[in-house]
Design a protein around this motif. Structure first.
Motif, PDB file in Angstrom:
ATOM      1  N   ILE A 111       0.845  -1.192   0.000  1.00 10.97           N
ATOM      2  CA  ILE A 111       0.000   0.000   0.000  1.00 10.97           C
ATOM      3  C   ILE A 111       0.881   1.244   0.000  1.00 10.97           C
ATOM      4  N   GLN A 112       0.464   2.244  -0.729  1.00 14.49           N
ATOM      5  CA  GLN A 112       1.270   3.463  -0.889  1.00 14.49           C
ATOM      6  C   GLN A 112       1.108   4.372   0.335  1.00 14.49           C
ATOM      7  N   THR A 113       1.712   3.942   1.428  1.00  9.48           N
ATOM      8  CA  THR A 113       1.728   4.712   2.665  1.00  9.48           C
ATOM      9  C   THR A 113       2.969   5.606   2.701  1.00  9.48           C
ATOM     10  N   ASP A 114       3.068   6.403   3.756  1.00 16.11           N
ATOM     11  CA  ASP A 114       4.267   7.242   3.928  1.00 16.11           C
ATOM     12  C   ASP A 114       5.523   6.383   3.993  1.00 16.11           C
ATOM     13  N   ALA A 115       5.421   5.222   4.652  1.00 11.82           N
ATOM     14  CA  ALA A 115       6.589   4.347   4.786  1.00 11.82           C
ATOM     15  C   ALA A 115       7.045   3.829   3.425  1.00 11.82           C
ATOM     16  N   VAL A 116       6.100   3.468   2.582  1.00 11.15           N
ATOM     17  CA  VAL A 116       6.453   2.987   1.240  1.00 11.15           C
ATOM     18  C   VAL A 116       6.992   4.140   0.390  1.00 11.15           C
ATOM     19  N   ASN A 117       6.381   5.306   0.508  1.00 10.47           N
ATOM     20  CA  ASN A 117       6.894   6.461  -0.238  1.00 10.47           C
ATOM     21  C   ASN A 117       8.320   6.803   0.165  1.00 10.47           C
ATOM     22  N   ALA A 118       8.647   6.588   1.445  1.00 11.30           N
ATOM     23  CA  ALA A 118      10.006   6.866   1.913  1.00 11.30           C
ATOM     24  C   ALA A 118      11.025   5.939   1.255  1.00 11.30           C
ATOM     25  N   LEU A 119      10.597   4.743   0.884  1.00 10.59           N
ATOM     26  CA  LEU A 119      11.505   3.809   0.213  1.00 10.59           C
ATOM     27  C   LEU A 119      11.980   4.346  -1.127  1.00 10.59           C
ATOM     28  N   LEU A 120      11.167   5.191  -1.735  1.00 13.47           N
ATOM     29  CA  LEU A 120      11.500   5.723  -3.055  1.00 13.47           C
ATOM     30  C   LEU A 120      12.694   6.665  -3.024  1.00 13.47           C
ATOM     31  N   GLU A 121      13.139   7.025  -1.818  1.00 11.20           N
ATOM     32  CA  GLU A 121      14.271   7.938  -1.692  1.00 11.20           C
ATOM     33  C   GLU A 121      15.607   7.248  -1.907  1.00 11.20           C
ATOM     34  N   SER A 122      15.615   5.911  -1.913  1.00 15.16           N
ATOM     35  CA  SER A 122      16.867   5.176  -2.149  1.00 15.16           C
ATOM     36  C   SER A 122      16.720   4.295  -3.378  1.00 15.16           C
TER      37      SER A 122
END
Length: 253
Positions: free
Chosen positions: A188-199
């Motif tokens: 699910i596109q939560t804040d935690a998953v969105n944070a993964l996109l930073e690496s």
């Protein structure tokens, strides 16, 4: 009239992600909600964004893995509105690691929040619901609590706890008017998953997970929240012990 009109609910982990979306949907559907989270500032910001006042929404800052805190979350509902109709046991942590990367401390932390925290909040809720002779509990499991996945050495087993607890409590308390179900979200596109996109590695993981969901995309928190609201409501009055996948077809493969 919403499908949760007048219902008194406790939603744990309500500051962000699926918990926040559940809080928003429950309020839209007419529920009175105790919103809880360990992050007091995040919880306050979420509550402010809803625009609801204390006649429909109150908060408890606490840790679901601490017995006194878990009990206080349930007690807040009874003290404020005199009853408890629904618990959404959502609070959890989501580490990504293989078993050789997972420390004992990592394992204990995940099991404390995702496992013991769910046990404690469910136990406190059932004590109230058993006296009422009614109630609905919705636990947050996961596709990782239904099938094996790589890099889920601690999180996946903790979500199997959620699945198992749901099944056992459903049988144990059905005769007392208490329904216990779960949702098993996909990615699910939560804040935690969105944070993964930073690496770079995080982006690769998210892209891999998108490809593994037959619908070809990640889910949205609100899509899970709407399924939770259905299981919490009387519209699912003959449903208990069910683990409802909200996963874009992932588990159907």
């Amino acid at each position: 009239m919403g499908m949760l009109d007048g219902t008194v609910a406790v939603v744990t982990g309500a500051a962000r992600g699926i918990g926040r979306a559940t809080l928003e949907v429950f309020l839209e559907e007419g529920a009175h909600v105790v919103a809880t989270d360990l992050d007091g500032d995040g919880l306050a910001a979420t509550v402010a964004a809803t625009g609801h006042d204390a006649d429909r929404l109150v908060t408890v800052v606490g840790d679901v893995s601490v017995e006194a805190d878990a009990d206080a979350m349930i007690a807040k509902a009874v003290d404020t509105w005199g009853r408890l109709d629904c618990l959404v046991a959502n609070a959890g942590v989501i580490p990504l690691s293989t078993i050789d990367e997972t420390s004992v401390e990592d394992w204990d932390h995940v099991m404390a929040v995702d496992g013991r925290g769910m046990f404690l909040t469910c136990r406190a809720a059932i004590r109230v619901m058993a006296e009422q002779g009614s109630g609905s509990i919705v636990c947050l499991s996961s596709i990782s609590g239904m099938a094996g996945q790589a890099s889920q050495a601690a999180y996946g087993p903790a979500k199997f706890v959620a699945t198992g607890l749901t099944k056992h409590l459903a049988i144990e308390w059905a005769a007392r008017g208490i329904r216990v179900n779960a949702v098993a979200p996909g990615t699910i596109q939560t804040d935690a998953v969105n944070a993964l996109l930073e690496s770079e590695s995080g982006r690769a993981y998210v892209e891999q997970m998108e490809g593994q969901h037959p619908m070809g995309r990640l889910g949205q928190p609100r899509e899970v929240a709407q399924a939770i609201a259905f299981l919490a409501s009387d519209r699912s009055s003959f449903v208990t012990g069910e683990v409802l996948a909200v996963d874009g077809g992932y588990l159907a493969q």
